[in-house]
Scaffold this motif. Structure first.
Motif, short mmCIF file in Angstrom:
data_model
loop_
_atom_site.label_atom_id
_atom_site.label_comp_id
_atom_site.label_asym_id
_atom_site.label_seq_id
_atom_site.Cartn_x
_atom_site.Cartn_y
_atom_site.Cartn_z
N VAL A 186 25.22 39.03 46.36
CA VAL A 186 25.13 39.74 44.60
C VAL A 186 26.21 40.96 44.88
N LEU A 187 26.68 41.30 43.62
CA LEU A 187 27.50 41.46 42.92
C LEU A 187 26.91 43.16 42.47
N VAL A 188 27.07 43.99 42.79
CA VAL A 188 26.20 45.48 41.75
C VAL A 188 26.95 46.08 41.55
N GLY A 189 27.93 46.50 39.73
CA GLY A 189 28.13 47.82 39.56
C GLY A 189 30.17 47.12 40.24
N SER A 190 30.18 46.06 40.07
CA SER A 190 31.75 46.51 41.01
C SER A 190 32.81 45.96 39.79
N PRO A 191 33.99 46.57 40.62
CA PRO A 191 35.29 46.97 40.05
C PRO A 191 36.09 45.79 40.46
N GLY A 192 35.41 44.29 41.69
CA GLY A 192 36.09 43.02 41.92
C GLY A 192 35.80 42.89 42.97
N ALA A 193 35.61 41.54 43.57
CA ALA A 193 35.56 41.18 44.93
C ALA A 193 36.51 40.53 45.27
N GLY A 194 38.01 40.47 44.41
CA GLY A 194 39.08 40.67 45.57
C GLY A 194 39.45 39.20 45.33
N VAL A 195 38.31 38.43 44.63
CA VAL A 195 38.76 36.38 44.67
C VAL A 195 38.59 36.42 42.60
N SER A 196 39.00 35.51 42.59
CA SER A 196 39.47 35.13 40.66
C SER A 196 38.14 34.15 40.64
N HIS A 197 37.18 33.07 41.36
CA HIS A 197 36.35 32.89 41.26
C HIS A 197 35.33 32.93 42.26
N SER A 198 33.77 32.75 41.64
CA SER A 198 32.87 32.67 42.83
C SER A 198 33.13 31.58 43.33
N SER A 199 33.38 30.46 43.43
CA SER A 199 33.63 29.21 44.38
C SER A 199 34.09 29.73 45.94
N GLN A 200 35.35 30.64 45.23
CA GLN A 200 36.06 31.41 46.31
C GLN A 200 35.31 32.10 47.64
N GLY A 212 32.73 32.61 37.02
CA GLY A 212 31.26 31.51 37.73
C GLY A 212 29.98 31.41 38.48
N ALA A 213 29.68 33.16 38.33
CA ALA A 213 29.09 33.28 38.65
C ALA A 213 27.29 33.89 38.29
N THR A 214 26.36 34.24 38.16
CA THR A 214 25.15 33.75 37.64
C THR A 214 25.23 35.31 37.30
N VAL A 215 25.09 36.10 35.67
CA VAL A 215 25.08 36.89 35.80
C VAL A 215 23.43 37.80 34.66
N HIS A 244 40.69 44.95 41.22
CA HIS A 244 40.20 43.74 42.73
C HIS A 244 39.81 42.60 41.93
N GLY A 245 40.43 42.17 41.06
CA GLY A 245 40.50 41.19 40.92
C GLY A 245 39.98 40.91 39.38
N THR A 246 39.68 39.46 39.33
CA THR A 246 38.29 39.56 37.64
C THR A 246 37.32 39.79 38.31
N ASP A 247 37.03 40.30 36.71
CA ASP A 247 35.01 40.82 36.75
C ASP A 247 34.32 39.64 37.58
N PRO A 248 32.88 40.11 38.24
CA PRO A 248 32.65 39.01 38.48
C PRO A 248 31.71 38.85 37.85
N THR A 249 31.58 39.82 36.91
CA THR A 249 30.46 39.25 35.44
C THR A 249 30.83 38.81 34.54
N ALA A 250 32.23 38.20 34.01
CA ALA A 250 32.90 37.46 33.11
C ALA A 250 32.38 35.91 33.43
N ALA A 251 32.67 35.24 32.30
CA ALA A 251 32.34 34.14 32.43
C ALA A 251 32.83 32.94 32.83
N LEU A 252 34.40 33.12 33.07
CA LEU A 252 34.92 32.58 33.83
C LEU A 252 35.06 32.90 35.55
#
Length: 378
Positions: free
Chosen positions: A298-312, A348-351, A338-346
């Motif tokens: 669960v990523l909360v108020g995230s500046p990025g998780a260092g990856v471009s897609h949740s599958s990583q 791939g996370a459940t937002v 720090h990478g793609t916005d985790p709440t962005a549609a691309l």
């Protein structure tokens, strides 16, 4: 009931003392015989031989000393254990009449387990002449109950952590150090799910720990499961410092080690890891290698998780950034600090939607309800 029995320890110590005494006596007789032979000759070669014999005999002297010290450790442990056994004798007669007394019995049993561990470490140090590594990480304690680990840290932790534990008696210390703390709310040994919360910027400053404690307690109460507050790394002290991913890179291995210890203690337990703010970057770094024991992230108020897609990240990912949280400007659907916005549609996370500010998630009942569903595996 208890991990050790005082009578058994005393029996072993008594036998060990007797063997050490017999070995000492035999060694003394042998030395006296050699000394008598030495007086019967003036040949330098024979005298040198007698000196060598004494040198060869020296390890036996050391073994006798080790045996006496080990026996002393066992006797001392037995003395303390007798006190615990006395409490158990009294409480067991009344335990069926009170839940409180049953809890006290369980607590005494955990102290006995801690005593067992410390006795074993002391004997190992005596017999190998190697100073054991300090007990620092959760995995260092093996399967020792969390309540016993807490008691160990109450004695050895820095003053600010002991003061925090006194102010929050429902908190159990799992790891402790200067500027670092890992603590749990709820019973991590028996819970079906454990949620680990990784905090962000400024979380290494003890002055703010009460706030993080309250947040972890809130998650525990909302989910009905055990929750761990993981402040086990040197977090960036300020927002400008958080632009760098260096702290997250360093913290990743420590978070992996902690989650692996949870997995080892209870392989069937569901494990959720929540990263808040820069803590989500730490979680991303730890998970992207495929070595983080987690069933959901669960990523909360995230500046990025260092990856471009949740599958990583190797596990189902849930992300939320409040509409009033300015950290949403830290990333886009293509890239960011720090990478793609985790709440962005691309990504791939459940937002999840939330009206929260950056510090307001813990007061958002919808957010807490969503977390509870993830924790329960729904």
């Amino acid at each position: 009931m208890l991990a050790l029995k005082s009578s058994e320890l005393e029996g072993i110590a008594t036998s060990l003392t007797a063997v050490a005494g017999a070995l000492h006596e035999s060694n003394t007789d042998r030395l006296q015989s050699w000394q008598q032979l030495e007086t019967m000759t003036s040949a330098s070669s024979l005298i040198q031989g007698f000196i060598k014999l004494v040198d060869y005999n020296r390890p036996t002297v050391n073994i006798v000393e080790q045996m006496h010290k080990t026996a002393s450790t066992l006797f001392n442990t037995a003395d303390f254990l007798r006190t615990l056994e006395g409490y158990v004798d009294v409480l067991e007669k009344q335990a069926d009449k009170s839940i409180t007394l049953t809890v006290m019995l369980r607590y005494i049993a955990s102290l006995s387990s801690l005593l067992d561990l410390m006795c074993a470490r002391e004997i190992n140090a005596l017999c190998t002449a190697i100073t054991p590594e300090p007990l620092k990480h959760l995995g260092d304690f093996g399967t020792l109950p969390a309540s016993a680990i807490h008691e160990f840290h109450l004695v050895n932790a820095p003053p600010e952590i002991r003061a925090l534990a006194e102010a929050h008696p429902d908190m159990q210390i799992l790891e402790a150090g200067d500027g670092s703390l890992v603590a749990s709310f709820g019973d991590i040994d028996r819970a079906t799910t454990v949620t680990t919360i990784v905090a962000g910027v400024g979380s290494s400053n003890p002055e703010g720990w009460n706030t993080y404690v309250d947040r972890a307690r809130t998650v525990s109460a909302s989910t009905g499961s055990a929750t761990v507050l993981w402040l086990g790394y040197q977090a960036p002290a300020s927002i400008p410092a958080a632009v760098s991913g260096a702290a997250a890179n360093r913290a990743a291995a420590d978070l992996q080690r902690f989650q692996a210890a949870l997995q080892s203690r209870n392989p069937h337990q569901r494990k959720v890891v929540m990263g808040y703010s820069y803590g989500s970057t730490v979680v991303g770094k730890a998970a992207s290698s495929g070595e983080l024991s987690a069933d959901a992230l669960v990523l909360v108020g995230s500046p990025g998780a260092g990856v471009s897609h949740s599958s990583q990240l190797g596990a189902p990912v849930y992300a939320v950034t409040g509409s009033a949280d300015p950290i949403g400007f830290a990333g886009t659907q293509y890239d960011g600090i720090h990478g793609t916005d985790p709440t962005a549609a691309l990504f791939g996370a459940t937002v999840w939607d939330s009206p929260s500010t950056h510090s307001g998630y813990w007061n958002d009942q919808e957010f807490l309800g969503n977390v509870a569903e993830v924790v329960r595996g729904k």
